[in-house]
Design a protein around this motif. Structure first.
Motif, short mmCIF file in Angstrom:
data_model
loop_
_atom_site.label_atom_id
_atom_site.label_comp_id
_atom_site.label_asym_id
_atom_site.label_seq_id
_atom_site.Cartn_x
_atom_site.Cartn_y
_atom_site.Cartn_z
N ARG A 72 0.88 -1.10 0.07
CA ARG A 72 0.14 0.03 -0.04
C ARG A 72 0.87 1.33 0.03
O ARG A 72 0.53 2.43 -0.82
CB ARG A 72 -1.02 0.09 1.30
N ALA A 73 2.14 1.19 0.69
CA ALA A 73 2.89 2.41 0.77
C ALA A 73 3.58 2.55 -0.51
O ALA A 73 3.83 3.46 -0.83
CB ALA A 73 3.88 2.05 1.87
N HIS A 76 1.14 4.24 -3.05
CA HIS A 76 1.36 5.58 -2.61
C HIS A 76 2.33 6.42 -2.95
O HIS A 76 2.22 7.37 -3.90
CB HIS A 76 1.11 5.83 -1.12
N ARG A 77 3.57 5.69 -3.17
CA ARG A 77 4.93 6.45 -3.76
C ARG A 77 4.79 6.49 -5.06
O ARG A 77 5.34 7.33 -5.92
CB ARG A 77 6.13 5.51 -3.17
N LYS A 79 2.34 6.43 -7.28
CA LYS A 79 1.29 7.35 -7.72
C LYS A 79 1.42 8.78 -7.34
O LYS A 79 0.72 9.94 -7.88
CB LYS A 79 -0.11 7.00 -7.34
N ASN A 80 2.48 9.06 -6.48
CA ASN A 80 2.69 10.46 -6.00
C ASN A 80 4.14 11.03 -6.58
O ASN A 80 4.57 11.92 -6.31
CB ASN A 80 2.53 10.66 -4.50
N ARG A 85 3.83 8.23 -12.16
CA ARG A 85 2.35 8.07 -11.69
C ARG A 85 1.64 7.55 -12.93
O ARG A 85 0.48 7.09 -12.98
CB ARG A 85 1.83 9.35 -11.34
N GLN A 103 -9.59 1.05 -0.65
CA GLN A 103 -8.25 1.70 -0.29
C GLN A 103 -7.45 1.69 -1.57
O GLN A 103 -6.55 2.54 -1.74
CB GLN A 103 -7.85 1.07 1.04
N GLU A 107 -5.70 4.88 -3.44
CA GLU A 107 -4.34 5.34 -3.86
C GLU A 107 -4.13 5.35 -5.03
O GLU A 107 -3.19 5.14 -5.80
CB GLU A 107 -3.63 4.22 -3.09
#
Length: 677
Positions: A72-73, A76-77, A79-80, A85, A103, A107
């Motif tokens: 999950r982390a 997030h990394r 897509k940011n 992305r 969830q 993300e």
């Protein structure tokens, strides 16, 4: 369509292989790259060490449960990061909870796929995923009328170790899938057949041949090493790699002692380990087969020596006694006598085959016109073939070869008999000759020959039933036969191979069931460009009234030879051993014009030593040696002096008379002392 790069982020080896299998089954034309944690994923995507040369992936398949950095982390990394992305990320999850799915979407996951409870459904999901994210979103669609390229999966850096035919015997579906995918990723082009029972493996082995068998020792229809022994009976030439559990390594070692070529422990198998094990197993089996063949040929050679002596003695007795019987007037009696003669000839052929296979008969080399040899043999071949039609297609401009004409005739006869038996309802046997300029790379004997002229190619082609692939590799083995012991010795093709190898040639077979079989023989050309004109031998002058000593340990041979030579008004004395012959020589004060002695006599003085002793006393004494071995073998391996008279057993009365007359009248140049031992 270009190849797609997929980055699979998965720490479980099992799930990784299952996912690769689903991608392959989906038909995606993709190269899959694997990493096992979040840190390596970011390095791969950014082209950082050790992934500096990694391609930019078209799609990321991301498991959420990862070491070092949670999935999950990681999502997030990705897509940011402005540079990452836009890369599509598909989440792989075992969870069907709406919260987990929501969830993932929160993300910015592009989609999700539930990890496989059902492999077929998982493959369908991958196919749908490819159709949308790759074919539609990432790549341009095909132009109208164009056909998509064939899709395939190349995993990692596949090492091309050969297109192996592998039989996997594994009842656990997950383990079987792991094995299949491990092989596909480590052995490019592997042709894999999977069965889940030993009984089904035997059926598969009956239909086709395999380069290697990989078998779980814990199958439900075999106990321990029972499966190994059973497979060895079904496919004795096929190497076996066995699989054991972590706690069953001793069973693996027992399997090695039982004849398996290698064992591996489940749970510790990687692509490299499995590929290496298979390669080693094949090499070990090949070396072992060569050793077994060498040992078998050694034993066969020893057997052939004994059989040649004893069997040819019996044939000599039968043949000569049959000739002593007056030619009967009754038709039935004449047929019986002819059957005896035919049986003797069959016995002669069998003995020659044993000697050829056992390398106890050395080729008596001369220059041979192969076309003439075939044409001279055609009458006998047609009589042998029965309902099978013989067709000859002989090249008019054929180089001569160097070899033993009688042995090559035997090759032709053996192949013809083999073809006849493959055509029980009739058919056509075609014998062709021509030249072959390009020698096959694996024909090592021909490659080593100094002559650069085209080799002679002889082909024997039948329209028979063909040879099953499952036994094709065994047809050259001595005593191997599918015809039953009552109708075949199993020496025919073994003899063919042995003779051709003695002639520095090559023999190979191509067969297709239901179509027929072709045996191809390649022979080196003779260094002599043409055959000399045939000389007609002058008949030996008839000799009468000579004193002859015959020495043989077989009393029946002594008696029959005595009767024949006495018909020519010779005085004949006999001795059953070398010692008895020397005693008789001394008693008769050496008053003999010729000695006929067998070479092999058990115990005491043999024929060679007897000849040496007599030549030391009487250097001009004509000596005729008799043996079931060939003249060249006795000369090359047993030290018999060249130029001395020799007669092959079994011999006929006419051959005996001719040999004796020639020895009695031959020039004095052959009357020399025997060589010292």
């Amino acid at each position: 369509m270009r190849e797609i790069h997929i980055l699979l982020v998965e720490d479980s080896p099992t799930d990784r292989l299952l996912t690769v299998a689903a991608i392959e089954d989906s038909g995606l034309h993709a190269r899959v790259h694997s990493v096992s944690d979040g840190i390596d994923t970011l390095a791969f995507l950014r082209g950082e060490h050790p992934f500096e040369n990694a391609p930019k992936p078209d799609l990321v398949l991301l498991d959420l449960n990862l070491p070092r950095m949670d999935g999950r982390a990681l999502l997030h990394r990705i897509k940011n990061d402005p540079k990452l992305r836009q890369t599509p990320v598909i989440v792989l999850t075992t969870s069907q909870s709406e919260d987990d799915i929501n969830q993932a979407y929160a993300e910015h996951a592009n989609s999700y796929v539930t990890k496989p409870m059902d492999q077929a459904e998982f493959s369908k999901a991958m196919a749908a995923l490819g159709a949308y994210w790759i074919d539609t979103v990432t790549l341009p669609t095909h132009k109208s009328g164009s056909q998509p390229a064939q899709r395939r999966v190349v995993v990692g850096d596949s090492s091309a170790t050969g297109a192996l035919r592998v039989l996997i015997i594994e009842d656990n579906e997950t383990d079987a899938l792991l094995l299949r995918q491990t092989l596909k990723t480590s052995v490019q082009g592997a042709n894999i057949t999977h069965v889940d029972r030993l009984a089904r493996a035997k059926e598969a082995l009956g239909r086709a041949t395999f380069d290697v068998i990989v078998m779980d020792l814990g199958l439900p229809d075999s106990v321990g090493l029972e499966g190994v022994h059973s497979l060895q009976r079904s496919a004795p030439q096929t190497p076996i790699v066995v699989l054991t559990g972590v706690s069953d390594e001793e069973l693996g070692r027992e399997a090695l002692r039982a004849g398996a070529q290698d064992y591996l422990v489940k749970g510790e198998i990687s692509g490299t380990v499995l590929a290496r094990s298979i390669r080693y197993a094949i090499e070990r089996q090949s070396l072992n087969s060569q050793l077994v063949t060498a040992q078998r040929m050694l034993v066969l050679g020893q057997l052939a020596g004994g059989v040649a002596h004893d069997f040819n003695n019996l044939l000599t007795i039968i043949a000569n006694n049959a000739e002593l019987v007056p030619e009967p007037e009754n038709t039935d009696a004449r047929e019986l006598k002819n059957e005896i003669r035919a049986a003797v000839q069959r016995g002669v052929m069998l003995t020659r085959q044993l000697l050829a296979v056992g390398r106890k008969r050395v080729a008596e080399v001369g220059t041979i016109d192969v076309n003439a040899l075939i044409q001279d043999s055609a009458k006998l071949l047609r009589r042998t073939l029965g309902d099978v039609r013989l067709n000859l297609e002989l090249s008019p401009h054929l180089p001569t070869v160097h070899g033993d004409a009688a042995m090559l005739e035997q090759v032709l006869m053996n192949l013809a008999v083999n073809a006849r038996d493959a055509m029980p309802r009739g058919g056509t046997l075609t014998v062709t000759t021509d030249t072959l300029a390009e020698i096959p790379a694996d024909a090592s004997r021909l490659k080593a020959m100094p002559s650069k002229s085209p080799c002679v190619r002889l082909r024997v082609i039948d329209s028979g039933e063909g040879i099953p692939e499952s036994i094709l590799a065994r047809i050259w083995d001595p005593f191997f036969t599918t015809k039953g012991a009552e109708s075949s010795t199993g020496l025919g093709l073994a003899t063919v191979r042995s003779i051709i190898e003695q002639h520095n040639g090559d023999v190979r077979v191509d067969s297709k069931q239901g179509v027929g079989t072709t045996f191809t023989i390649l022979l080196p050309p003779s260094p002599t460009p043409s055959l000399p004109a045939r000389a007609h031998p002058e008949p030996s002058p008839k000799c009468e009234g000579r004193r002859i000593l015959i020495v043989d340990d077989e009393m029946a041979i002594l008696q029959t030879c005595k009767r024949f030579l006495e018909r020519d008004k010779h005085t004949v004395m006999i001795a059953s051993s070398g010692e008895a012959a020397l005693a008789l020589w001394e008693r008769e004060q050496g008053r003999f014009d010729l000695v006929l002695t067998d070479m092999q006599m058990p115990d005491g003085i043999g024929g060679r030593e007897l000849g040496q002793r007599l030549r030391a006393i009487a250097p001009a004494l004509p000596i005729v040696y008799a043996s079931g071995y060939s003249r060249d073998l006795l000369t090359n391996q047993m030290g018999l002096e060249r130029g001395l008279s020799f007669i092959d057993k079994p011999y006929t009365p006419d051959e005996l008379r001719t040999t004796v007359n020639r020895a009695l009248t031959q020039p004095a140049r052959d009357s020399r002392p025997a060589p010292k031992t």
